[in-house]
Design an enzyme around this catalytic site. Sequence first.
Site, PDB file in Angstrom:
ATOM      1  N   TRP A   1       0.798  -1.219   0.000  1.00 34.47           N
ATOM      2  CA  TRP A   1       0.000   0.000   0.000  1.00 34.47           C
ATOM      3  C   TRP A   1       0.835   1.276   0.000  1.00 34.47           C
ATOM      4  CZ3 TRP A   1      -4.183  -0.704  -2.051  1.00 34.47           C
ATOM      5  CH2 TRP A   1      -5.176  -1.592  -1.631  1.00 34.47           C
TER       6      TRP A   1
ATOM      7  N   HIS B   1      -1.489   2.483   4.129  1.00 35.80           N
ATOM      8  CA  HIS B   1      -1.477   1.996   5.507  1.00 35.80           C
ATOM      9  C   HIS B   1      -2.059   3.024   6.466  1.00 35.80           C
ATOM     10  CE1 HIS B   1       0.459  -1.911   5.399  1.00 35.80           C
ATOM     11  NE2 HIS B   1       1.310  -1.454   4.498  1.00 35.80           N
TER      12      HIS B   1
ATOM     13  N   ASP C   1       7.397  -1.376   7.629  1.00 42.40           N
ATOM     14  CA  ASP C   1       8.125  -1.236   6.370  1.00 42.40           C
ATOM     15  C   ASP C   1       9.400  -0.417   6.556  1.00 42.40           C
ATOM     16  OD1 ASP C   1       6.446  -2.736   4.775  1.00 42.40           O
ATOM     17  OD2 ASP C   1       5.224  -1.034   4.159  1.00 42.40           O
TER      18      ASP C   1
ATOM     19  N   ARG D   1      12.176  -2.662   8.226  1.00 43.14           N
ATOM     20  CA  ARG D   1      12.447  -4.023   7.762  1.00 43.14           C
ATOM     21  C   ARG D   1      13.856  -4.199   7.210  1.00 43.14           C
ATOM     22  NH1 ARG D   1       9.658  -1.843   3.219  1.00 43.14           N
ATOM     23  NH2 ARG D   1      10.805  -2.269   1.287  1.00 43.14           N
TER      24      ARG D   1
ATOM     25  N   HIS E   1       5.113 -10.309   5.788  1.00 43.32           N
ATOM     26  CA  HIS E   1       4.320  -9.296   5.103  1.00 43.32           C
ATOM     27  C   HIS E   1       3.461  -9.867   3.981  1.00 43.32           C
ATOM     28  CE1 HIS E   1       6.277  -5.521   6.734  1.00 43.32           C
ATOM     29  NE2 HIS E   1       7.117  -6.456   7.139  1.00 43.32           N
TER      30      HIS E   1
ATOM     31  N   HIS F   1       0.036  -2.967  10.926  1.00 41.79           N
ATOM     32  CA  HIS F   1       0.603  -3.051   9.584  1.00 41.79           C
ATOM     33  C   HIS F   1       0.151  -4.307   8.840  1.00 41.79           C
ATOM     34  CE1 HIS F   1       3.578  -1.986   6.502  1.00 41.79           C
ATOM     35  NE2 HIS F   1       3.741  -3.290   6.370  1.00 41.79           N
TER      36      HIS F   1
ATOM     37  N   ASP G   1      -1.493  -4.977   5.156  1.00 42.13           N
ATOM     38  CA  ASP G   1      -0.877  -5.825   4.132  1.00 42.13           C
ATOM     39  C   ASP G   1      -1.853  -6.852   3.584  1.00 42.13           C
ATOM     40  OD1 ASP G   1       1.589  -4.602   4.217  1.00 42.13           O
ATOM     41  OD2 ASP G   1       2.561  -6.156   5.409  1.00 42.13           O
TER      42      ASP G   1
ATOM     43  N   HIS H   1      -0.181  -9.001  -2.040  1.00 43.22           N
ATOM     44  CA  HIS H   1       0.501  -9.628  -0.911  1.00 43.22           C
ATOM     45  C   HIS H   1      -0.033 -11.020  -0.622  1.00 43.22           C
ATOM     46  CE1 HIS H   1       3.314  -6.704   0.966  1.00 43.22           C
ATOM     47  NE2 HIS H   1       2.806  -6.024  -0.044  1.00 43.22           N
TER      48      HIS H   1
ATOM     49  N   HIS I   1       3.162  -4.116  -8.885  1.00 43.40           N
ATOM     50  CA  HIS I   1       3.058  -3.931  -7.437  1.00 43.40           C
ATOM     51  C   HIS I   1       3.028  -2.454  -7.076  1.00 43.40           C
ATOM     52  CE1 HIS I   1       3.613  -5.868  -3.373  1.00 43.40           C
ATOM     53  NE2 HIS I   1       3.711  -4.583  -3.086  1.00 43.40           N
TER      54      HIS I   1
ATOM     55  N   ASP J   1       0.407  -0.460  -5.110  1.00 42.06           N
ATOM     56  CA  ASP J   1       0.989   0.017  -3.862  1.00 42.06           C
ATOM     57  C   ASP J   1       0.649   1.471  -3.601  1.00 42.06           C
ATOM     58  OD1 ASP J   1       2.785  -0.575  -1.627  1.00 42.06           O
ATOM     59  OD2 ASP J   1       4.146   0.855  -2.560  1.00 42.06           O
TER      60      ASP J   1
END
Length: 404
Positions: free
Chosen positions: A23, A28, A67, A70, A82, A151, A155, A161, A184, A188
């Site tokens: 996203w 998010h 995110d 990570r 995720h 989160h 996701d 995802h 993506h 996203d």
Amino acid sequence: MRLSQVSFVLAAGSTILPYVSAWGAVGHEVVATVAQMHLHPSVMPILCDILNYKGDCHLAPVAAWADRVRGLPQYRWTGPLHYIGATDDYPSETCAFPGEKGWEGRKNINVLSGIRNVTNVLEDYMDLRKAGLTTENDEDAAQVALKFLIHFVGDMHMPLHLTGRDRGGNGIKVSFDHRVTNLHSLWDGLLIAKRIRTIPSNYTRPLPLPEVEDHLRGTIYDPYIRRVVWEGIMGKYQDEVESWLTCPEPSVQAVRSPWEQWVSWAFGRRIGSWISDQRLTDGGLNTDDETLCPYHWATPIHALNCQIVFPKALDKPPYNHVSFSGSGDHACNSSNKADEVHWLSAPRKNPYLELDTPAYSGVIQDEWIVEKLMSQGGIRLAAVLNWLFADVQDSTLSNRTYTL
């Protein structure tokens, strides 16, 4: 479970898969803001305490935290949590969730199991908190678990995802408004960014709803949230919101032996089924029960990959001959800078499938697909948080969400 064990529970064996985000920050934060609007009044003070807020408390600023961290050495193990992918899944040609060959990667190291795990951790934390037995380590681990829960629920509501094809679409270059991106990245953030850029001007003014306006933060996407809430959750989705929270009665295949019967009785359905290796109706993940059912919620979201996300033209000439290997990571941006770069770059002719068309982005926009996904994410996140932290004796709580 003591909360000092949270890293072990989430991390066991998780370093074998690449990482990914969903996203973008805006998506998010929209999910988190919608959730905050539907929290019971008794819940937010507890969340603010866990998150150790010193000033104005909002969930949105921590929604993309998972995110942002990570790539740090201490959090690289969280990457596989995720997303999830089935071995037989290859949309739009095949839609398997999970199919005969089961799931890719290590067992139970995925976004759906991650939601179940951090929810269990927070449930244990509340038992300790009510008993006055929490330590500093418990408080720190609860904060991490809460950030992950916020989160991971976001996701789960991003269709890419839920498939492993081409690293969730990262390996498929496409064109959007005659600018090169990948599938993506399109889902996203670019689809959301286009909606924000074309929002009706009347949503730049506050709604006559303090229960909405009190949770906005003066961001560029506030008008978008107003529209999602007013026309979506309080409008076209009003009669179906309650159904978003339903979970089917858990069941397993018929028990085949006295040993399996005893294990199921002695240890309960989910643990007993894991010991005796039975396949559950939740895809064999041991994630779903009558209250929390991420697999059940994710199944129709995954189906969107075959219905709309992966257009059939991608697998036909000339686009099936276009080669793009990408970076090797199953990853995308956790900020919104890539969206800005996309719109500032000059349109140019390219060999990739154009998706800013009435048949693709037009359908997604007209059917409010992205908006519905984020609305579902916010409502479900609120329901989980209310179930964990709310005073259930209060009559203002309706089906685990606070009614606007």
